[in-house]
Write a protein that holds these residues in place. Structure first.
Motif, PDB file in Angstrom:
ATOM      1  N   ALA A   1       8.951 -60.101  34.821  1.00  0.00           N
ATOM      2  CA  ALA A   1      10.143 -60.343  34.238  1.00  0.00           C
ATOM      3  C   ALA A   1       9.962 -61.218  33.041  1.00  0.00           C
ATOM      4  O   ALA A   1       9.236 -62.256  33.154  1.00  0.00           O
ATOM      5  CB  ALA A   1      10.947 -60.869  35.083  1.00  0.00           C
ATOM      6  N   TYR A   2      10.666 -61.180  32.134  1.00  0.00           N
ATOM      7  CA  TYR A   2      10.500 -61.980  30.690  1.00  0.00           C
ATOM      8  C   TYR A   2      11.549 -62.077  29.933  1.00  0.00           C
ATOM      9  O   TYR A   2      12.586 -60.862  29.846  1.00  0.00           O
ATOM     10  CB  TYR A   2       9.198 -61.944  30.035  1.00  0.00           C
ATOM     11  CG  TYR A   2       8.986 -60.511  29.438  1.00  0.00           C
ATOM     12  CD1 TYR A   2       9.198 -60.230  28.258  1.00  0.00           C
ATOM     13  CD2 TYR A   2       8.486 -59.575  30.182  1.00  0.00           C
ATOM     14  CE1 TYR A   2       8.954 -59.021  27.506  1.00  0.00           C
ATOM     15  CE2 TYR A   2       8.249 -58.200  29.712  1.00  0.00           C
ATOM     16  CZ  TYR A   2       8.450 -57.986  28.399  1.00  0.00           C
ATOM     17  OH  TYR A   2       8.200 -56.935  27.521  1.00  0.00           O
TER      18      TYR A   2
ATOM     19  N   ASP B   1       9.822 -59.526  19.176  1.00  0.00           N
ATOM     20  CA  ASP B   1       9.116 -59.397  20.514  1.00  0.00           C
ATOM     21  C   ASP B   1       9.608 -58.152  21.299  1.00  0.00           C
ATOM     22  O   ASP B   1       8.916 -57.513  22.121  1.00  0.00           O
ATOM     23  CB  ASP B   1       9.357 -60.681  21.229  1.00  0.00           C
ATOM     24  CG  ASP B   1       8.324 -61.770  20.514  1.00  0.00           C
ATOM     25  OD1 ASP B   1       7.708 -61.475  19.878  1.00  0.00           O
ATOM     26  OD2 ASP B   1       8.594 -62.750  21.020  1.00  0.00           O
ATOM     27  N   PRO B   2      11.011 -57.862  21.350  1.00  0.00           N
ATOM     28  CA  PRO B   2      11.384 -56.868  22.052  1.00  0.00           C
ATOM     29  C   PRO B   2      10.935 -55.357  21.900  1.00  0.00           C
ATOM     30  O   PRO B   2      10.741 -54.684  22.820  1.00  0.00           O
ATOM     31  CB  PRO B   2      12.912 -56.732  21.975  1.00  0.00           C
ATOM     32  CG  PRO B   2      12.970 -58.137  21.393  1.00  0.00           C
ATOM     33  CD  PRO B   2      12.123 -58.579  20.625  1.00  0.00           C
TER      34      PRO B   2
ATOM     35  N   ILE C   1      16.589 -59.186  28.073  1.00  0.00           N
ATOM     36  CA  ILE C   1      16.200 -59.602  29.234  1.00  0.00           C
ATOM     37  C   ILE C   1      15.276 -58.286  29.717  1.00  0.00           C
ATOM     38  O   ILE C   1      15.991 -57.257  29.812  1.00  0.00           O
ATOM     39  CB  ILE C   1      17.223 -59.862  30.423  1.00  0.00           C
ATOM     40  CG1 ILE C   1      17.820 -61.100  29.914  1.00  0.00           C
ATOM     41  CG2 ILE C   1      16.548 -60.324  31.782  1.00  0.00           C
ATOM     42  CD1 ILE C   1      19.269 -61.289  30.640  1.00  0.00           C
ATOM     43  N   VAL C   2      14.094 -58.458  30.095  1.00  0.00           N
ATOM     44  CA  VAL C   2      13.098 -57.341  30.237  1.00  0.00           C
ATOM     45  C   VAL C   2      12.582 -57.500  31.757  1.00  0.00           C
ATOM     46  O   VAL C   2      12.075 -58.540  32.105  1.00  0.00           O
ATOM     47  CB  VAL C   2      11.921 -57.394  29.430  1.00  0.00           C
ATOM     48  CG1 VAL C   2      11.243 -55.921  29.939  1.00  0.00           C
ATOM     49  CG2 VAL C   2      12.163 -57.206  28.067  1.00  0.00           C
ATOM     50  N   LEU C   3      13.118 -56.343  32.647  1.00  0.00           N
ATOM     51  CA  LEU C   3      12.558 -56.359  34.011  1.00  0.00           C
ATOM     52  C   LEU C   3      11.697 -54.978  34.164  1.00  0.00           C
ATOM     53  O   LEU C   3      11.996 -54.114  33.604  1.00  0.00           O
ATOM     54  CB  LEU C   3      13.679 -56.227  35.044  1.00  0.00           C
ATOM     55  CG  LEU C   3      14.950 -57.152  34.777  1.00  0.00           C
ATOM     56  CD1 LEU C   3      15.971 -56.783  35.733  1.00  0.00           C
ATOM     57  CD2 LEU C   3      14.421 -58.476  34.992  1.00  0.00           C
TER      58      LEU C   3
ATOM     59  N   THR D   1      16.904 -54.609  30.002  1.00  0.00           N
ATOM     60  CA  THR D   1      16.068 -53.399  29.885  1.00  0.00           C
ATOM     61  C   THR D   1      15.322 -53.314  30.818  1.00  0.00           C
ATOM     62  O   THR D   1      14.649 -54.423  31.590  1.00  0.00           O
ATOM     63  CB  THR D   1      15.318 -53.351  28.460  1.00  0.00           C
ATOM     64  OG1 THR D   1      14.251 -54.312  28.403  1.00  0.00           O
ATOM     65  CG2 THR D   1      16.222 -53.319  27.149  1.00  0.00           C
ATOM     66  N   VAL D   2      14.723 -52.199  31.353  1.00  0.00           N
ATOM     67  CA  VAL D   2      13.690 -51.972  32.335  1.00  0.00           C
ATOM     68  C   VAL D   2      12.616 -51.220  31.973  1.00  0.00           C
ATOM     69  O   VAL D   2      12.642 -50.390  31.058  1.00  0.00           O
ATOM     70  CB  VAL D   2      14.267 -50.722  33.413  1.00  0.00           C
ATOM     71  CG1 VAL D   2      12.962 -50.749  34.393  1.00  0.00           C
ATOM     72  CG2 VAL D   2      15.575 -51.308  34.070  1.00  0.00           C
TER      73      VAL D   2
END
Length: 401
Positions: A234-235, A184-185, A245-247, A221-222
């Motif tokens: 955010a997810y 997924d990332p 962790i994605v922001l 990560t951004v």
């Protein structure tokens, strides 16, 4: 509007939100009928000309590209395709699937442009330029074409070669589904750049929050979504060693550190959900679906529907689209109800983790304003399959100070 929503939206904001969502609700109401009409048109009117056109084009391409059958590298691929399909007709099958996919995309293109570009710009929700929107659309269409080609070769190719193809295909794919979240990332990176969140107070506080939650993660990560959208997001993506962790960059710009932590805490609640029962159920459902497709293809061959001459004739492809549509339409209200309950539990988890109701409420309210969330959507829209409870309901469910 009831007083409950007054602290969240001004009357002017509410009026704009209603104006923004009205076209979406109209589309939601009529889209099932439009989809059924399109599928009926494909089955009844376009199936034969599309198939004949695919035959003619495949024949022409075969003559023009005859050298590919003897070239050192391409001949290996061509022979492998012939072996998989059982005959040279795989070119016709691929083109038939691509014709259907392209026809659907072109037919829906005016609606997509209106909803995804014009309406978004009208209400200040999009940062797309015509060029960037066209590029993203091209990426989406290309991925869809590859998916259609893969399905034709994998599903129809195996079905033509093996009697129990649905097991041969279904079991490995079902097993892959159990661990597919690990990639997924990397999926979103097709559309948006991602960079590690720089070292500083926010990263330190997120790391501490995850330590309290006992959640291991690989990175923060951004995601630079501001090139296309002005929404905050955010997810968590991935699982195990790939969990990230994605922001998005809009979130970092619009929210305070405390509000970002509240959003991350909510997403952490989803990580703590029981993951495996749902994944196992989905994998079993896939195998069951492939078995149903096998029965449907055999019935179509026996009845010679749409001019089919053998089992797993590519001309039954629109019939599978009808099956998928009916299953999705039936399942979405149920999956939506489960999803809304998961969101409620994630809210409760975030409050237990942070112990800061006031900041969590600020986060929900700000997200509702930035993302223009309708606080009180029609009940039928919710029951049709909304994934999140209405924002007004979520705020009202928060404990008092």
């Amino acid at each position: 509007m009831e007083p409950l929503f007054e602290p969240i939206f001004t009357p002017e904001q509410l009026a704009e939100i209603k104006a923004y969502y009205l076209p979406h609700y109209i589309r939601s109401a009529v889209s099932p009928l439009v989809t059924l009409a399109l599928l009926a048109f494909l089955l009844g009117g376009l199936n034969r000309p599309f198939y004949q056109g695919a035959q003619a084009l495949a024949s022409w391409m075969g003559r023009r590209g005859a050298f590919l059958r003897t070239a050192p590298v391409s001949r290996i691929l061509v022979r492998a395709m012939d072996r998989l399909w059982g005959e040279p007709g795989w070119g016709t099958a691929l083109l038939f699937a691509l014709f259907i996919d392209l026809f659907s995309k072109v037919l829906y293109a005016p609606s997509d442009v209106y909803f995804d570009y014009l309406l978004e710009h009208r209400h200040g929700m999009s940062a797309h330029t015509p060029l960037t929107y066209a590029v993203d659309t091209f990426k989406s269409w290309s991925i869809s074409a590859v998916a259609a080609a893969t399905m034709v070769l994998g599903l129809y190719g195996l079905a033509r070669r093996l009697r129990n193809w649905w097991l041969v295909l279904g079991v490995p794919v079902a097993l892959l589904m159990l661990v597919s979240a690990a990639i997924d990332p990397y999926r979103k990176r097709v559309y948006f750049d991602q960079t590690p969140l720089e070292a500083g107070p926010l990263r330190t506080r997120i790391t501490g929050l995850m330590a309290r939650a006992d959640i291991a993660f690989a990175d923060v990560t951004v995601e630079k979504t501001s090139v296309a959208s002005k929404r905050v997001q955010a997810y968590f993506a991935g699982q195990g060693p790939t969990r990230t962790i994605v922001l998005n960059d809009v979130l970092l710009k619009e929210f305070t550190e405390d509000e970002i932590l509240a959003a991350v805490a909510h997403e952490a609640g989803h990580v703590n959900e029981p993951q495996w029962p749902g994944r196992i159920a989905a994998a079993c459902c896939l195998v069951g679906l492939l078995f149903v497709i096998d029965r449907l293809l055999r019935l179509a061959a026996a009845r010679r529907w749409f001019g089919t001459t053998q089992f797993a004739d590519i001309r039954t492809l629109p019939l599978l689209s009808v099956l998928f549509f009916l299953l999705m339409t039936t399942a979405k209200p149920v999956s939506g109800a489960f999803s809304r309950e998961r969101e409620r539990e994630a809210d409760r988890y975030a409050l237990r983790l942070t112990g800061d109701t006031a900041t969590f409420r600020q986060m929900l309210v700000k997200a509702a304003r930035v993302n223009k969330m309708d606080p009180e959507p029609p009940r039928w829209v919710i029951l049709k399959g909304m994934s999140h409870p209405p924002i007004g309901e979520r705020v009202a469910a928060l404990p008092g100070p």
